[in-house]
Design an enzyme around this catalytic site. Structure first.
Site, PDB file in Angstrom:
ATOM      1  N   ARG A   1      -2.087  -6.345  -8.287  1.00 11.17           N
ATOM      2  CA  ARG A   1      -0.984  -7.262  -8.022  1.00 11.17           C
ATOM      3  C   ARG A   1      -0.884  -8.338  -9.082  1.00 11.17           C
ATOM      4  O   ARG A   1       0.175  -8.615  -9.602  1.00 11.17           O
ATOM      5  CB  ARG A   1      -1.170  -7.931  -6.649  1.00 11.17           C
ATOM      6  CG  ARG A   1      -0.810  -7.018  -5.516  1.00 11.17           C
ATOM      7  CD  ARG A   1      -1.408  -7.503  -4.234  1.00 11.17           C
ATOM      8  NE  ARG A   1      -2.861  -7.408  -4.286  1.00 11.17           N
ATOM      9  CZ  ARG A   1      -3.649  -7.569  -3.247  1.00 11.17           C
ATOM     10  NH1 ARG A   1      -3.131  -7.868  -2.087  1.00 11.17           N
ATOM     11  NH2 ARG A   1      -4.946  -7.445  -3.353  1.00 11.17           N
TER      12      ARG A   1
ATOM     13  N   LYS B   1     -16.763  -6.820   6.131  1.00 11.72           N
ATOM     14  CA  LYS B   1     -15.462  -7.419   6.447  1.00 11.72           C
ATOM     15  C   LYS B   1     -15.185  -7.244   7.930  1.00 11.72           C
ATOM     16  O   LYS B   1     -15.275  -6.126   8.449  1.00 11.72           O
ATOM     17  CB  LYS B   1     -14.361  -6.674   5.675  1.00 11.72           C
ATOM     18  CG  LYS B   1     -14.218  -7.110   4.231  1.00 11.72           C
ATOM     19  CD  LYS B   1     -12.934  -6.528   3.643  1.00 11.72           C
ATOM     20  CE  LYS B   1     -12.697  -6.983   2.214  1.00 11.72           C
ATOM     21  NZ  LYS B   1     -11.502  -6.393   1.621  1.00 11.72           N
TER      22      LYS B   1
ATOM     23  N   SER C   1      -2.959  -7.712   3.065  1.00 12.25           N
ATOM     24  CA  SER C   1      -3.214  -7.534   4.495  1.00 12.25           C
ATOM     25  C   SER C   1      -3.566  -8.874   5.138  1.00 12.25           C
ATOM     26  O   SER C   1      -3.166  -9.158   6.270  1.00 12.25           O
ATOM     27  CB  SER C   1      -4.357  -6.541   4.719  1.00 12.25           C
ATOM     28  OG  SER C   1      -4.040  -5.295   4.172  1.00 12.25           O
TER      29      SER C   1
ATOM     30  N   HIS D   1       0.838  -1.204   0.000  1.00 11.81           N
ATOM     31  CA  HIS D   1       0.000   0.000   0.000  1.00 11.81           C
ATOM     32  C   HIS D   1       0.879   1.262   0.000  1.00 11.81           C
ATOM     33  O   HIS D   1       0.635   2.198  -0.751  1.00 11.81           O
ATOM     34  CB  HIS D   1      -0.891   0.052   1.257  1.00 11.81           C
ATOM     35  CG  HIS D   1      -1.935  -1.014   1.337  1.00 11.81           C
ATOM     36  ND1 HIS D   1      -2.133  -1.770   2.464  1.00 11.81           N
ATOM     37  CD2 HIS D   1      -2.851  -1.453   0.440  1.00 11.81           C
ATOM     38  CE1 HIS D   1      -3.133  -2.609   2.270  1.00 11.81           C
ATOM     39  NE2 HIS D   1      -3.580  -2.452   1.047  1.00 11.81           N
TER      40      HIS D   1
HETATM   41  P1  ADP Z   1      -9.874  -3.623  -0.397  1.00  7.01           P
HETATM   42  O1  ADP Z   1     -10.353  -4.394   0.780  1.00  7.01           O
HETATM   43  O2  ADP Z   1     -10.742  -2.466  -0.763  1.00  7.01           O
HETATM   44  O3  ADP Z   1      -9.436  -4.432  -1.593  1.00  7.01           O
HETATM   45  P2  ADP Z   1      -7.162  -3.341   0.486  1.00  7.01           P
HETATM   46  O4  ADP Z   1      -6.782  -2.578   1.685  1.00  7.01           O
HETATM   47  O5  ADP Z   1      -7.007  -4.816   0.526  1.00  7.01           O
HETATM   48  O6  ADP Z   1      -8.611  -2.870   0.144  1.00  7.01           O
HETATM   49  O7  ADP Z   1      -6.365  -2.786  -0.769  1.00  7.01           O
HETATM   50  C1  ADP Z   1      -6.496  -1.451  -1.202  1.00  7.01           C
HETATM   51  C2  ADP Z   1      -5.877  -1.316  -2.579  1.00  7.01           C
HETATM   52  O8  ADP Z   1      -4.479  -1.580  -2.506  1.00  7.01           O
HETATM   53  C3  ADP Z   1      -6.427  -2.298  -3.633  1.00  7.01           C
HETATM   54  O9  ADP Z   1      -6.453  -1.629  -4.869  1.00  7.01           O
HETATM   55  C4  ADP Z   1      -5.399  -3.395  -3.647  1.00  7.01           C
HETATM   56  O10 ADP Z   1      -5.379  -4.056  -4.908  1.00  7.01           O
HETATM   57  C5  ADP Z   1      -4.128  -2.594  -3.428  1.00  7.01           C
HETATM   58  N1  ADP Z   1      -3.031  -3.397  -2.862  1.00  7.01           N
HETATM   59  C6  ADP Z   1      -3.073  -4.226  -1.809  1.00  7.01           C
HETATM   60  N2  ADP Z   1      -1.884  -4.825  -1.586  1.00  7.01           N
HETATM   61  C7  ADP Z   1      -1.059  -4.364  -2.578  1.00  7.01           C
HETATM   62  C8  ADP Z   1       0.291  -4.629  -2.942  1.00  7.01           C
HETATM   63  N3  ADP Z   1       1.027  -5.519  -2.274  1.00  7.01           N
HETATM   64  N4  ADP Z   1       0.805  -3.969  -4.009  1.00  7.01           N
HETATM   65  C9  ADP Z   1       0.024  -3.102  -4.718  1.00  7.01           C
HETATM   66  N5  ADP Z   1      -1.252  -2.824  -4.429  1.00  7.01           N
HETATM   67  C10 ADP Z   1      -1.803  -3.444  -3.393  1.00  7.01           C
END
Ligand code: ADP
Length: 164
Positions: A90, A41, A129, A17
């Site tokens: 990703r 969630k 996460s 992130h």
């Molecule tokens: P959500 O639950 O809305 O998917 P996340 O917190 O899991 O939210 O992720 C927020 C954004 O960050 C999403 O667009 C996700 O694809 C991106 N993201 C999560 N992990 C990574 C990573 N390792 N590299 C790049 N982008 C990521």
């Protein structure tokens, strides 16, 4: 002024992130990170805790703001008058889900809200996460997945001492 929103659950924020945040902050004049309070969630950290983590991690980035919102992203975007959404990609598995959300947001907003995708830096391609939480819950090493202060908070939540 170019503005964008980076929405997500950020439970917790990872180095993946943070990489997307830093790169977006180089592209846009202002980036607002929005912690979406998703009732479907079950989260490890409260929205307030997640906002505080993001604020601490981005304190050296003057054009990054952190907020939270419960509801539809398009309503938040309208309220803020911001029409670009940033999402990270990703792998191909993210793509189908992200494409559907991007198209839904565009439709619901009367074609105003567009989504820009940043592809992950390769070293974070495996990171999510949920993986961080799973490793930490067993006391595994998450030092390469999240900043040190976040790792400490995650281990505290699980009441485990990290193995190194
Ligand atoms: P959500 O639950 O809305 O998917 P996340 O917190 O899991 O939210 O992720 C927020 C954004 O960050 C999403 O667009 C996700 O694809 C991106 N993201 C999560 N992990 C990574 C990573 N390792 N590299 C790049 N982008 C990521």
């Amino acid at each position: 002024m170019s503005k964008a929103i980076y929405p997500g659950s950020f439970d917790p924020m990872t180095c993946g992130h943070l990489d997307v945040i830093r790169r977006s902050a180089d592209i846009f004049d202002e980036v607002t990170i929005c912690v979406l309070n998703n009732v479907n969630k079950s989260a490890l950290f409260s929205v307030e805790e997640r906002v505080n983590i993001l604020k601490e991690a981005t304190k050296d980035l003057p054009n990054v703001k952190v907020e939270s919102f419960s509801g539809l992203l398009i309503d938040y975007a309208k309220k803020k008058d911001i029409y670009v959404v940033i999402r990270g990609l990703r792998a191909i598995t993210d793509f189908e889900y992200e494409l559907q959300i991007a198209q839904t947001n565009r439709k619901l907003s009367g074609d105003r809200l567009d989504t820009m995708f940043l592809t992950t830096s390769l070293e974070y391609a495996y990171l999510s996460s949920s993986t961080v939480k799973e490793i930490a819950s067993f006391g595994g090493d998450i030092s390469e997945c999240v900043p040190e202060f976040v790792a400490k908070l995650v281990y505290e939540k699980y009441g485990v001492a990290p193995q190194r």
